[in-house]
Motif scaffolding. Structure first.
Motif, PDB file in Angstrom:
ATOM      1  N   UNK A   1       0.683  -1.404   0.048  1.00  0.00           N
ATOM      2  CA  UNK A   1      -0.126  -0.077   0.049  1.00  0.00           C
ATOM      3  C   UNK A   1       0.756   1.235  -0.108  1.00  0.00           C
ATOM      4  N   UNK A   2       0.427   2.103  -0.798  1.00  0.00           N
ATOM      5  CA  UNK A   2       1.355   3.214  -1.060  1.00  0.00           C
ATOM      6  C   UNK A   2       1.066   4.346   0.260  1.00  0.00           C
ATOM      7  N   UNK A   3       1.987   5.169   0.649  1.00  0.00           N
ATOM      8  CA  UNK A   3       2.047   5.968   1.684  1.00  0.00           C
ATOM      9  C   UNK A   3       1.249   7.465   1.198  1.00  0.00           C
ATOM     10  N   UNK A   4       0.204   7.821   1.914  1.00  0.00           N
ATOM     11  CA  UNK A   4      -0.478   8.931   1.674  1.00  0.00           C
ATOM     12  C   UNK A   4       0.217  10.294   1.880  1.00  0.00           C
ATOM     13  N   UNK A   5       0.736  11.152   0.658  1.00  0.00           N
ATOM     14  CA  UNK A   5       1.496  12.124   0.923  1.00  0.00           C
ATOM     15  C   UNK A   5       0.758  13.602   0.572  1.00  0.00           C
ATOM     16  N   UNK A   6       1.017  14.685   1.143  1.00  0.00           N
ATOM     17  CA  UNK A   6       0.885  15.947   0.587  1.00  0.00           C
ATOM     18  C   UNK A   6       1.873  16.958   0.725  1.00  0.00           C
ATOM     19  N   UNK A   7       1.859  17.932  -0.253  1.00  0.00           N
ATOM     20  CA  UNK A   7       2.700  19.040  -0.346  1.00  0.00           C
ATOM     21  C   UNK A   7       2.220  20.293   0.198  1.00  0.00           C
ATOM     22  N   UNK A   8       2.933  20.798   0.980  1.00  0.00           N
ATOM     23  CA  UNK A   8       2.863  22.133   1.375  1.00  0.00           C
ATOM     24  C   UNK A   8       3.735  23.215   1.134  1.00  0.00           C
ATOM     25  N   UNK A  19       6.967  17.698  -6.687  1.00  0.00           N
ATOM     26  CA  UNK A  19       5.940  17.075  -7.267  1.00  0.00           C
ATOM     27  C   UNK A  19       6.328  15.876  -8.299  1.00  0.00           C
ATOM     28  N   UNK A  20       7.169  16.434  -9.416  1.00  0.00           N
ATOM     29  CA  UNK A  20       7.744  15.126 -10.098  1.00  0.00           C
ATOM     30  C   UNK A  20       8.127  14.104  -9.566  1.00  0.00           C
ATOM     31  N   UNK A  21       8.721  14.282  -8.310  1.00  0.00           N
ATOM     32  CA  UNK A  21       9.443  13.225  -7.753  1.00  0.00           C
ATOM     33  C   UNK A  21       8.222  12.334  -7.136  1.00  0.00           C
ATOM     34  N   UNK A  22       7.269  12.740  -6.384  1.00  0.00           N
ATOM     35  CA  UNK A  22       6.122  12.262  -5.718  1.00  0.00           C
ATOM     36  C   UNK A  22       5.378  11.562  -7.004  1.00  0.00           C
ATOM     37  N   UNK A  23       5.109  12.118  -7.996  1.00  0.00           N
ATOM     38  CA  UNK A  23       4.203  11.192  -8.991  1.00  0.00           C
ATOM     39  C   UNK A  23       5.099  10.196  -9.548  1.00  0.00           C
ATOM     40  N   UNK A  24       6.255  10.110  -9.517  1.00  0.00           N
ATOM     41  CA  UNK A  24       6.944   8.867  -9.932  1.00  0.00           C
ATOM     42  C   UNK A  24       7.408   8.111  -8.906  1.00  0.00           C
ATOM     43  N   UNK A  25       6.984   8.356  -7.855  1.00  0.00           N
ATOM     44  CA  UNK A  25       7.214   7.291  -6.560  1.00  0.00           C
ATOM     45  C   UNK A  25       6.386   5.831  -6.671  1.00  0.00           C
ATOM     46  N   UNK A  26       6.903   4.977  -6.436  1.00  0.00           N
ATOM     47  CA  UNK A  26       6.331   3.466  -6.252  1.00  0.00           C
ATOM     48  C   UNK A  26       5.872   3.468  -4.695  1.00  0.00           C
ATOM     49  N   UNK A  27       6.079   4.197  -3.669  1.00  0.00           N
ATOM     50  CA  UNK A  27       5.779   4.061  -2.548  1.00  0.00           C
ATOM     51  C   UNK A  27       5.020   4.887  -1.969  1.00  0.00           C
ATOM     52  N   UNK A  28       4.780   6.002  -2.849  1.00  0.00           N
ATOM     53  CA  UNK A  28       3.727   7.171  -2.132  1.00  0.00           C
ATOM     54  C   UNK A  28       3.022   7.705  -3.109  1.00  0.00           C
ATOM     55  N   UNK A  29       1.903   8.462  -2.575  1.00  0.00           N
ATOM     56  CA  UNK A  29       0.748   8.781  -3.731  1.00  0.00           C
ATOM     57  C   UNK A  29       0.376  10.091  -3.195  1.00  0.00           C
ATOM     58  N   UNK A 276      18.520   8.498 -12.783  1.00  0.00           N
ATOM     59  CA  UNK A 276      16.907   8.548 -12.487  1.00  0.00           C
ATOM     60  C   UNK A 276      16.746   9.687 -11.755  1.00  0.00           C
ATOM     61  N   UNK A 277      15.474   9.917 -11.255  1.00  0.00           N
ATOM     62  CA  UNK A 277      14.977  10.859 -10.421  1.00  0.00           C
ATOM     63  C   UNK A 277      15.628  11.062  -8.990  1.00  0.00           C
ATOM     64  N   UNK A 278      16.316  11.828  -8.684  1.00  0.00           N
ATOM     65  CA  UNK A 278      16.957  11.808  -7.038  1.00  0.00           C
ATOM     66  C   UNK A 278      15.745  12.272  -6.233  1.00  0.00           C
ATOM     67  N   UNK A 279      14.974  12.996  -6.514  1.00  0.00           N
ATOM     68  CA  UNK A 279      13.624  13.553  -6.065  1.00  0.00           C
ATOM     69  C   UNK A 279      13.198  12.277  -5.633  1.00  0.00           C
ATOM     70  N   UNK A 280      12.694  11.172  -6.502  1.00  0.00           N
ATOM     71  CA  UNK A 280      11.803  10.138  -6.451  1.00  0.00           C
ATOM     72  C   UNK A 280      12.557   9.142  -5.495  1.00  0.00           C
ATOM     73  N   UNK A 281      13.844   9.070  -5.632  1.00  0.00           N
ATOM     74  CA  UNK A 281      14.741   8.057  -4.776  1.00  0.00           C
ATOM     75  C   UNK A 281      14.663   8.559  -3.387  1.00  0.00           C
ATOM     76  N   UNK A 282      14.805   9.991  -3.181  1.00  0.00           N
ATOM     77  CA  UNK A 282      14.601  10.396  -1.815  1.00  0.00           C
ATOM     78  C   UNK A 282      13.346  10.052  -1.159  1.00  0.00           C
ATOM     79  N   UNK A 283      12.268  10.462  -1.809  1.00  0.00           N
ATOM     80  CA  UNK A 283      10.865   9.833  -1.387  1.00  0.00           C
ATOM     81  C   UNK A 283      10.588   8.667  -0.861  1.00  0.00           C
ATOM     82  N   UNK A 284      11.056   7.914  -1.784  1.00  0.00           N
ATOM     83  CA  UNK A 284      10.891   6.382  -1.693  1.00  0.00           C
ATOM     84  C   UNK A 284      11.763   5.912  -0.631  1.00  0.00           C
ATOM     85  N   UNK A 285      13.040   6.498  -0.237  1.00  0.00           N
ATOM     86  CA  UNK A 285      14.042   6.288   0.765  1.00  0.00           C
ATOM     87  C   UNK A 285      13.173   6.769   2.182  1.00  0.00           C
TER      88      UNK A 285
END
Length: 329
Positions: A1-8, A19-29, A276-285
């Motif tokens: 199940x993906x983590x529920x995430x928001x951007x402030x 935003x691009x990092x989060x949209x590319x994440x396999x672990x968060x939505x 690959x996207x470092x922003x996505x890698x950071x969010x997944x981490x």
């Protein structure tokens, strides 16, 4: 199940990275966004198909995210982190962690009390080029000289809130310089002495008071010494760090790292042309941190050192002497 995430905070950094990092994440939505500018908020929320909120507290109460990415002006970060901690919501915080040592210590306590994870965004730590530097440093004998440089040209260094010390908390040292300072602390730890010169005069009559250019001198009791040059006025855009040792040197740029022999011959080199996207890698981490699968390597306790180093840069302007950053803690 993906983590529920928001951007402030929906400014430049959120648009370019989070935003691009989060949209590319396999672990968060993405489940919600927040910004105090209603025009930007409604445009982004409609485009993304998620609810938008003017107030961070309303977002937290109505959408109950697992974590939020906080990308707000520096002066607003404290209140947002306090709200998130009170609600038990974890935080991925755009650097800097805090604008002062006092604020850093306070926020570290707030996160402990709220039992929330907070990780500061430092994308270079998720790039194998930067991670490989420590191993190369072991191959150059005793390091004794370091030179770091990070600069680019912006036509108006005082534009927006970044030019105002009250809102920004600092200029190029606290803001863009945070990346170079993090590399220094990652590879070598806190220096034993720091002194800095800086100014806000690159654009005459610019009407801003947050420094646009700085030179930081530093030294370690081990014998390593050197300087960092930072500027948001100096072209072309340049980012590098060079460490010289008794048997060779290491040169780090944004796209490559080289180990050189004493005569300058390249002994080994690592590049990453198709990253690959470092922003996505950071969010997944961060999602793995929340799951207990990884340690939080960029949490509040680690960033007390960053706050101390930055405070020691600003202090010598009045003290007129080298400062030991540990004194600031």
């Amino acid at each position: 199940m993906k983590r529920r995430a928001a951007i402030i905070g929906l400014g430049h950094q959120a648009a370019e990275d989070h935003l691009p990092g989060l949209l590319g994440s396999s672990r968060a939505e993405l489940v919600a966004v927040c910004d105090t500018n209603p025009d930007i908020l409604h445009e982004r929320a409609d485009a993304l198909g998620v609810p938008g909120f003017i107030r961070a507290g309303d977002l937290l109460a109505e959408t109950a995210p697992d974590f939020v990415i906080v990308s707000v002006p520096h002066h607003a970060g404290r209140a947002v982190i306090e709200e998130c901690a009170a609600a038990g919501v974890h935080v991925l915080k755009e650097k800097p962690f805090a604008t002062s040592v006092e604020e850093a210590c306070h926020l570290a306590g707030v996160c402990r009390k709220g039992q929330v994870e907070l990780m500061v965004t430092l994308q270079r730590r998720f790039n194998p080029i930067y991670a490989s530097v420590a191993g190369m440093l072991d191959q150059i004998g005793a390091p004794f000289l370091i030179g770091g440089h990070y600069s680019f040209h912006t036509p108006n260094p005082g534009a927006g809130w970044r030019g105002d010390l009250v809102q920004a908390g600092g200029g190029c040292i606290l803001d863009m310089g945070y990346h170079l300072i993090d590399l220094l602390l990652w590879y070598f730890g806190l220096p034993n002495r720091v002194i800095a010169e800086f100014s806000a005069t690159a654009l005459p009559e610019g009407g801003y008071d947050a420094e646009d250019t700085a030179v930081i001198q530093l030294g370690y009791d081990s014998g390593l010494y050197g300087s960092l040059v930072l500027s948001r006025w100096m072209a072309p855009k340049t980012e590098f760090m060079r460490v010289v040792g008794t048997t060779g040197s290491v040169v780090l740029t944004k796209g490559a790292v080289q180990r050189l022999a004493l005569d300058g011959t390249v002994v080994e080199e690592l590049t990453r042309p198709h990253a690959p996207s470092l922003a996505t890698a950071q969010i997944d981490y961060f999602c793995r941190v929340l799951a207990g699968e990884r340690p939080n390597v960029s949490g509040p306790e680690q960033h007390l050192a960053h706050a101390a180093f930055i405070a020691s840069c600003y202090e010598p302007k009045t003290a007129g002497r080298y400062i030991d950053p540990k004194e600031m803690l």
